[in-house]
Structure formats: C-alpha cells, structure tokens
Design a protein around this motif. Structure first.
Motif, PDB file in Angstrom:
ATOM      1  N   VAL A 159      43.000  37.968  43.533  1.00 55.09           N
ATOM      2  CA  VAL A 159      42.408  39.232  43.961  1.00 55.09           C
ATOM      3  C   VAL A 159      40.938  39.246  43.557  1.00 55.09           C
ATOM      4  N   SER A 160      40.065  39.315  44.554  1.00 59.15           N
ATOM      5  CA  SER A 160      38.631  39.441  44.294  1.00 59.15           C
ATOM      6  C   SER A 160      38.304  40.917  44.154  1.00 59.15           C
ATOM      7  N   LEU A 161      37.703  41.281  43.023  1.00 59.95           N
ATOM      8  CA  LEU A 161      37.296  42.659  42.774  1.00 59.95           C
ATOM      9  C   LEU A 161      35.835  42.783  43.189  1.00 59.95           C
ATOM     10  N   LEU A 162      35.594  43.518  44.277  1.00 58.37           N
ATOM     11  CA  LEU A 162      34.305  43.517  44.946  1.00 58.37           C
ATOM     12  C   LEU A 162      33.338  44.588  44.472  1.00 58.37           C
ATOM     13  N   HIS A 163      33.851  45.757  44.111  1.00 56.14           N
ATOM     14  CA  HIS A 163      32.958  46.874  43.785  1.00 56.14           C
ATOM     15  C   HIS A 163      33.751  47.957  43.065  1.00 56.14           C
ATOM     16  N   ALA A 164      33.170  48.503  42.006  1.00 55.89           N
ATOM     17  CA  ALA A 164      33.766  49.642  41.302  1.00 55.89           C
ATOM     18  C   ALA A 164      32.821  50.825  41.459  1.00 55.89           C
ATOM     19  N   GLU A 165      33.401  51.990  41.704  1.00 58.49           N
ATOM     20  CA  GLU A 165      32.563  53.169  41.897  1.00 58.49           C
ATOM     21  C   GLU A 165      33.214  54.414  41.301  1.00 58.49           C
ATOM     22  N   VAL A 166      32.396  55.148  40.548  1.00 62.56           N
ATOM     23  CA  VAL A 166      32.763  56.445  39.983  1.00 62.56           C
ATOM     24  C   VAL A 166      31.750  57.431  40.537  1.00 62.56           C
ATOM     25  N   PRO A 167      32.158  58.642  40.924  1.00 66.43           N
ATOM     26  CA  PRO A 167      31.180  59.620  41.397  1.00 66.43           C
ATOM     27  C   PRO A 167      30.016  59.740  40.409  1.00 66.43           C
ATOM     28  N   VAL A 186      42.388  37.146  38.915  1.00 67.65           N
ATOM     29  CA  VAL A 186      41.284  38.023  39.291  1.00 67.65           C
ATOM     30  C   VAL A 186      39.976  37.251  39.365  1.00 67.65           C
ATOM     31  N   VAL A 187      39.216  37.523  40.409  1.00 65.71           N
ATOM     32  CA  VAL A 187      37.851  37.002  40.542  1.00 65.71           C
ATOM     33  C   VAL A 187      36.933  38.218  40.541  1.00 65.71           C
ATOM     34  N   PRO A 188      36.201  38.447  39.429  1.00 65.69           N
ATOM     35  CA  PRO A 188      35.334  39.624  39.348  1.00 65.69           C
ATOM     36  C   PRO A 188      33.999  39.385  40.061  1.00 65.69           C
TER      37      PRO A 188
END
Length: 111
Positions: free
Chosen positions: A54-62, A89-91
């Motif tokens: 699973v490649s983790l592409l982007h994290a977003e919090v308001p 995981v691939v960050p």
C-alpha cells in the motif's frame, strides 16, 4: 443517472484523543482512510493498493485543526490497520515518511 455508491468498511484502527475515540474507515471507493474530526469534517490518508503493498500518497487534516496531533493519530491508526491486514507500506507522503522516521517500530511494515 444513478449516484455512484460509496462503499466504506470500518477497520479496527482507533484513534484516542482528548476525551474521544474515533474510528478509522477505509473508503476503498475513494482510496483513502478517513477519520472524522470536529465539525463533521474528515482527515484522511490517500492510498493506492498493489496486492499486499500500500502506497501512502497524501495525509490531510483540515487546516484550522493543525497542531492538535490529529495527523499523527491518523497516521498511527492507518499504519496499525495496515499492519493488522499484513500489508507492506510505501510512504510516498513527506509527512508520513517523517512520522515513520521518528517511529522505527513501524520499519517492519515498510514495503
């Protein structure tokens, strides 16, 4: 036209914070793990699956909720969920990559 159905599966990642517990949801239709935050908004991690990786592409919090540790809670719950699923995981997201560098206990799930 028919509205596209949004399939969501609740996964076992729990986020504990100041007096609350939030569930992490895998919104597979949009390719993201979601965590409800105050005001009915959602923090999320975009991902792409390729088998067990699973490649983790982007994290977003308001933006107005930055600085409260929600991003860290979101990343930890996402990684714990993927670990429980046996995924690697691939960050790709710089925030997730930096967080993982500070938490070497997650090195074992790097793909």
């Amino acid at each position: 036209t028919l509205a596209r159905r949004r399939e969501m599966v609740t996964v076992p990642g729990l986020v504990r914070g100041a007096g609350h517990v939030s569930e992490i949801t895998d919104n597979a239709a949009q390719g993201r793990f979601e965590m409800p935050v105050e005001g009915g908004e959602v923090a999320f991690v975009l991902y792409r699956r390729d088998g067990d990786v699973v490649s983790l592409l982007h994290a977003e919090v308001p933006a107005h909720l930055n600085g409260r540790g929600l991003g860290a809670k979101l990343v930890r719950a996402t990684l714990d969920t993927l670990d429980a699923q046996g995924a690697k995981v691939v960050p790709r997201c710089s925030f997730i990559r930096a967080w993982m560098a500070r938490h070497p206990e997650y090195d074992r799930i790097r793909g």
